[in-house]
Design a protein around this motif. Structure first.
Motif, PDB file in Angstrom:
ATOM      1  N   THR A 474     -11.880  -6.034  -0.806  1.00  0.00           N
ATOM      2  CA  THR A 474     -12.834  -7.121  -0.642  1.00  0.00           C
ATOM      3  C   THR A 474     -12.322  -8.411  -1.277  1.00  0.00           C
ATOM      4  OG1 THR A 474     -14.607  -5.483  -0.774  1.00  0.00           O
ATOM      5  CG2 THR A 474     -15.247  -7.799  -1.005  1.00  0.00           C
ATOM      6  N   ASN A 475     -12.439  -9.490  -0.526  1.00  0.00           N
ATOM      7  CA  ASN A 475     -12.117 -10.830  -1.029  1.00  0.00           C
ATOM      8  C   ASN A 475     -10.687 -10.963  -1.548  1.00  0.00           C
ATOM      9  OD1 ASN A 475     -14.786 -11.709  -0.535  1.00  0.00           O
ATOM     10  ND2 ASN A 475     -15.456 -10.902  -2.517  1.00  0.00           N
ATOM     11  N   MET A 491       7.850   1.643 -14.914  1.00  0.00           N
ATOM     12  CA  MET A 491       7.926   1.262 -13.509  1.00  0.00           C
ATOM     13  C   MET A 491       7.071   0.007 -13.290  1.00  0.00           C
ATOM     14  SD  MET A 491       9.734   3.727 -11.949  1.00  0.00           S
ATOM     15  CE  MET A 491      10.362   5.330 -12.466  1.00  0.00           C
ATOM     16  N   MET A 492       7.317  -0.694 -12.182  1.00  0.00           N
ATOM     17  CA  MET A 492       6.519  -1.857 -11.829  1.00  0.00           C
ATOM     18  C   MET A 492       5.277  -1.394 -11.064  1.00  0.00           C
ATOM     19  SD  MET A 492       7.718  -5.312  -9.837  1.00  0.00           S
ATOM     20  CE  MET A 492       7.914  -4.504  -8.255  1.00  0.00           C
ATOM     21  N   LYS A 493       4.119  -1.923 -11.441  1.00  0.00           N
ATOM     22  CA  LYS A 493       2.873  -1.489 -10.816  1.00  0.00           C
ATOM     23  C   LYS A 493       1.991  -2.687 -10.479  1.00  0.00           C
ATOM     24  CE  LYS A 493       2.974   2.936 -13.251  1.00  0.00           C
ATOM     25  NZ  LYS A 493       2.296   3.842 -14.204  1.00  0.00           N
ATOM     26  N   HIS A 494       0.984  -2.427  -9.650  1.00  0.00           N
ATOM     27  CA  HIS A 494       0.005  -3.433  -9.281  1.00  0.00           C
ATOM     28  C   HIS A 494      -1.094  -3.453 -10.337  1.00  0.00           C
ATOM     29  CE1 HIS A 494      -3.411  -4.752  -6.386  1.00  0.00           C
ATOM     30  NE2 HIS A 494      -2.782  -5.806  -6.845  1.00  0.00           N
ATOM     31  N   VAL A 495      -1.430  -4.634 -10.842  1.00  0.00           N
ATOM     32  CA  VAL A 495      -2.408  -4.750 -11.923  1.00  0.00           C
ATOM     33  C   VAL A 495      -3.741  -4.108 -11.532  1.00  0.00           C
ATOM     34  CG1 VAL A 495      -3.822  -6.395 -13.225  1.00  0.00           C
ATOM     35  CG2 VAL A 495      -1.359  -6.773 -12.998  1.00  0.00           C
ATOM     36  N   HIS A 496      -4.136  -4.255 -10.274  1.00  0.00           N
ATOM     37  CA  HIS A 496      -5.436  -3.752  -9.834  1.00  0.00           C
ATOM     38  C   HIS A 496      -5.373  -2.337  -9.262  1.00  0.00           C
ATOM     39  CE1 HIS A 496      -7.095  -7.650 -10.649  1.00  0.00           C
ATOM     40  NE2 HIS A 496      -6.259  -8.236  -9.823  1.00  0.00           N
ATOM     41  N   GLY A 497      -4.328  -1.615  -9.594  1.00  0.00           N
ATOM     42  CA  GLY A 497      -4.262  -0.205  -9.232  1.00  0.00           C
ATOM     43  C   GLY A 497      -4.126   0.066  -7.754  1.00  0.00           C
ATOM     44  N   PHE A 498      -3.531  -0.882  -7.006  1.00  0.00           N
ATOM     45  CA  PHE A 498      -3.311  -0.691  -5.567  1.00  0.00           C
ATOM     46  C   PHE A 498      -4.650  -0.471  -4.841  1.00  0.00           C
ATOM     47  CE2 PHE A 498       0.377   0.804  -7.929  1.00  0.00           C
ATOM     48  CZ  PHE A 498       1.400   0.076  -7.351  1.00  0.00           C
ATOM     49  N   THR A 499      -5.519  -1.445  -4.983  1.00  0.00           N
ATOM     50  CA  THR A 499      -6.862  -1.356  -4.418  1.00  0.00           C
ATOM     51  C   THR A 499      -6.858  -1.688  -2.927  1.00  0.00           C
ATOM     52  OG1 THR A 499      -7.775  -2.010  -6.554  1.00  0.00           O
ATOM     53  CG2 THR A 499      -9.244  -2.160  -4.647  1.00  0.00           C
ATOM     54  N   VAL A 500      -7.443  -0.785  -2.132  1.00  0.00           N
ATOM     55  CA  VAL A 500      -7.542  -0.957  -0.680  1.00  0.00           C
ATOM     56  C   VAL A 500      -8.898  -0.411  -0.217  1.00  0.00           C
ATOM     57  CG1 VAL A 500      -5.054  -0.827  -0.275  1.00  0.00           C
ATOM     58  CG2 VAL A 500      -6.402   1.275  -0.269  1.00  0.00           C
ATOM     59  N   GLN A 501      -9.134  -0.517   1.089  1.00  0.00           N
ATOM     60  CA  GLN A 501     -10.242   0.191   1.726  1.00  0.00           C
ATOM     61  C   GLN A 501      -9.665   1.072   2.831  1.00  0.00           C
ATOM     62  OE1 GLN A 501     -13.804  -1.948   2.756  1.00  0.00           O
ATOM     63  NE2 GLN A 501     -13.429  -3.541   1.225  1.00  0.00           N
ATOM     64  N   MET A 502     -10.486   1.965   3.374  1.00  0.00           N
ATOM     65  CA  MET A 502      -9.947   2.943   4.297  1.00  0.00           C
ATOM     66  C   MET A 502     -10.995   3.330   5.345  1.00  0.00           C
ATOM     67  SD  MET A 502      -7.972   6.380   3.077  1.00  0.00           S
ATOM     68  CE  MET A 502      -9.477   7.236   2.630  1.00  0.00           C
TER      69      MET A 502
END
Length: 506
Positions: A474-475, A491-502
């Motif tokens: 969202t947004n 390791m390199m990671k996404h700050v927001h924990g790889f947030t998606v919808q499905m």
């Protein structure tokens, strides 16, 4: 008395700070950086902060290098000298000729010991010879069934997220990767995907996070200080959980191997023992080490299985998560991948075959482009045991530490062009892999398990994309002007924990 000791220590540190090898000082004058320098701590102040701050500093250092004459920078962490490289030609020379790991790896060795990735050169040579044959295609290709089985479980576990809005896919994929590596290592299904609070999984994640937090803070490099902190007690506790879990698996597996070998020796009609079952990495390591002058000890088996768990879990999991995240933001590319999967595999439920996966050219290009933009291991360090002359003419003095920025090389416009920040899988469709592409390192100490990681990545993506369509959180719309927020924790990671919808495809 304490104040007097403190004054003496500070004076000694100031003296040491002023005395630096001449060759290093000359090179630092050539390269330098844009950061503030402070007595005693050097440029370390720029590395203070949380994991996101740390990754931001690494990325900024690469951008600094792009703008400088030699495509490199230098900096000091305390009294330790580093050269930061962002150019593929320079990196290849370093990674081929300089095999010694730098001192920061001692913090990871606290958990993994002399496992292959962090071992001194003399130990690494022997273990690489033993381990490399285990990753031959004839063994790795048999793991497709393991990857697919666990990928189907993650597909089941994710059903509760369909149509329910934003969610982080990281923990689900992490558990998938750890289940896969445990079964391929030990031939045993730990079923961690269905056990979110599994003690080994949680201890493993926490221990690695604490190691990452220690890396770039010079005052925490001193063991005497670190052992006084509460985090050290937590590290000891999680290490105990990890060791007990791994030791138990090794003991169980070695007993099963002895029982199986005893039965096979007594069976006359088994003429081809090599094809009786899919051999685990532990079995292969035991067999291959027996052919050397010294078979692996229990401690050595623990070290190597821990290294495989660390490298195999994080590399595969982070690669999968970044690919899912990018596909959610680029629906056209996601549909092109899905169409290729349908063209090759159709709607059949037959088990995935290695030959089918090899036909997925565009899917592999998408994975490669993801690993280019977001390499799970963003930088590699080496220590020069001799003076080293790089292609740009600079001399890196003996005892210097070199940071090869994989992120920097993958984002260097000199190698990739003006569209370097674009997610463009077609750049990998020519069949020629650019020399500037090195997500699994380069040279003799490159990642021995890169085929394993790519197979795990491909199998999981195929299984998930046949069932689900990933859409943006969202947004949030990712583009060059609104880049992903990244953090560094080994390791390199996404700050927001790889947030998606499905959502379901059908």
């Amino acid at each position: 008395m304490f104040v007097q000791y403190l004054i003496v220590i500070v004076i000694l540190l100031l003296i040491v700070d002023r005395w630096k090898p001449k060759k290093m000082m000359i090179l630092h004058q050539q390269l330098g950086n844009d950061w503030a320098y402070y007595p005693i701590i050097g440029n370390a102040f720029s590395f203070i902060g949380n994991n996101e701050d740390l990754m931001t500093t690494f990325m900024k250092s690469s951008i600094q290098g792009f703008r400088r004459r030699y495509n490199a920078i230098s900096f000091w962490l305390g009294n330790i000298f580093f050269v930061g490289i962002n150019d593929a030609d320079q990196a290849i020379i370093v990674l081929k000729s300089t095999l010694d790991k730098n001192f920061v790896h001692k913090f990871t060795k606290y958990l993994t010991g002399n496992g292959l990735v962090f071992a001194p050169v003399d130990i690494w040579h022997r273990r690489r010879k033993i381990l490399a044959p285990s990753f031959a295609s004839r063994y790795v290709s048999k793991f497709v069934t393991v990857f697919e089985a666990h990928a189907k479980i993650i597909a089941e576990e994710l059903e509760c997220k369909v149509g329910k809005g934003d969610f982080s896919c990281l923990e689900y994929v992490n558990r998938y990767a750890l289940d896969s590596i445990c079964e391929t290592e030990f031939g045993m299904n730990m079923d961690m995907q269905r056990q979110p609070k599994h003690p080994f999984f949680n201890a493993f994640v926490e221990n690695i996070q604490n190691i990452a937090a220690r890396l770039c803070l010079p005052w925490l490099h001193i063991d005497a200080i670190y052992k006084l902190l509460p985090v050290y007690s937590r590290q000891e506790a999680t290490k105990k959980i990890i060791y007990e879990f791994i030791d138990n698996l090794i003991y169980k597996k070695t007993e099963l191997i002895k029982e199986r070998d005893g039965i096979e020796d007594e069976t006359d009609d088994l003429t081809d023992k090599s094809n009786i079952h899919m051999k685990s990495f532990l079995e292969l390591m035991i067999e291959n080490s027996k052919n050397t002058d010294k078979a692996y000890s229990h401690e050595e088996l623990r070290e190597e299985t821990l290294i495989l768990a660390l490298a195999g879990t994080d590399t595969s999991a982070i690669g999968i998560c970044f690919t899912i995240l990018l596909l959610s933001q680029h629906s056209d590319i996601q549909e092109r991948v899905y169409n290729e999967i349908q063209e090759i595999l159709g709607d059949s439920d037959k088990p995935l075959q290695m030959e089918d996966l090899l036909k997925l050219k565009y899917t592999k290009a998408v994975i490669n482009e993801t690993l280019r933009l977001y390499p799970p291991v963003p930088f590699i360090t080496r220590c020069c045991t001799e003076d080293l002359i790089l292609p740009n003419g600079i001399l890196v003095p003996k005892d210097s530490n070199v940071v090869v920025s994989i992120w920097g090389i993958h984002h260097n416009p000199l190698h990739w062009g003006d569209d370097v920040e674009d997610f463009n899988p077609d750049r990998f469709m020519s069949g020629q892999i650019p020399t500037a592409f090195m997500p699994f390192s380069h040279g003799p100490r490159n990642c021995v398990g890169y085929k394993y990681a790519m197979l795990s990545l491909t199998t999981t993506l195929v299984t998930l994309l046949r069932k689900y369509r990933f859409t943006p959180a969202t947004n949030f719309k990712y583009d060059k002007n609104n880049p992903l927020r990244l953090s560094f924790a080994i390791m390199m990671k996404h700050v927001h924990g790889f947030t998606v919808q499905m959502e379901y495809r059908k």
